[in-house]
Design a protein around this motif. Structure first.
Motif: not given
Length: 134
Positions: A59-65, A79-86, A96-109
């Motif tokens: 939680p100390e590194k999470n910052s509510g993300i 909670v904070k999709s853009n912060s997670l991607a960053k 150049h990471m975006t949440y759109e790219k990150l979520s595509r990787a998550l869907r692969h799982y």
């Protein structure tokens, strides 16, 4: 940059998904404070789902993300999709990471059983092949 180094037994997957080998490995921490596992010849690849798991446990590194929706079932919410991607982009040195790219990787799982579908926006569930999230 100073690195704390500890030795312990760590299961690593390489030479294909069915080859499991244990060996003693020094742990180095990056600038954010997350471990980088040293293997012979370089650093082991860190996977996105492991990064998310570790954020949920820190939680100390999470910052509510991220937050647990149902920890017992392994369900969590972004909670904070853009912060997670960053943060993931910084980790992977990809500005150049975006949440759109990150979520595509998550869907692969979903295909690998690391994550399971949760039919709610920005919600995910750890699957049968994910470990260490409990």
């Amino acid at each position: 940059m100073k690195h704390d180094v500890k030795l312990f037994w760590l299961p690593l997957l390489f030479k294909g998904p069915n080859y499991l080998q244990h060996y003693s490995s020094p742990i180095l921490y990056d600038h954010v404070g997350f471990p980088c596992f040293k293997e012979q010849g370089g650093l082991q690849r860190e996977y996105l789902w492991e990064f998310i798991r570790d954020l949920l446990h820190s939680p100390e590194k999470n910052s509510g993300i991220l937050e647990w929706e149902d920890r017992g079932e392994g369900i969590f919410k972004v909670v904070k999709s853009n912060s997670l991607a960053k943060l993931w982009g910084q980790r992977k040195k990809n500005e150049h990471m975006t949440y759109e790219k990150l979520s595509r990787a998550l869907r692969h799982y979903y295909k690998t059983g690391i994550l399971e579908r949760v039919h709610r926006r920005l919600m995910y569930k750890f699957g049968r092949n994910a470990y260490g999230w409990r």
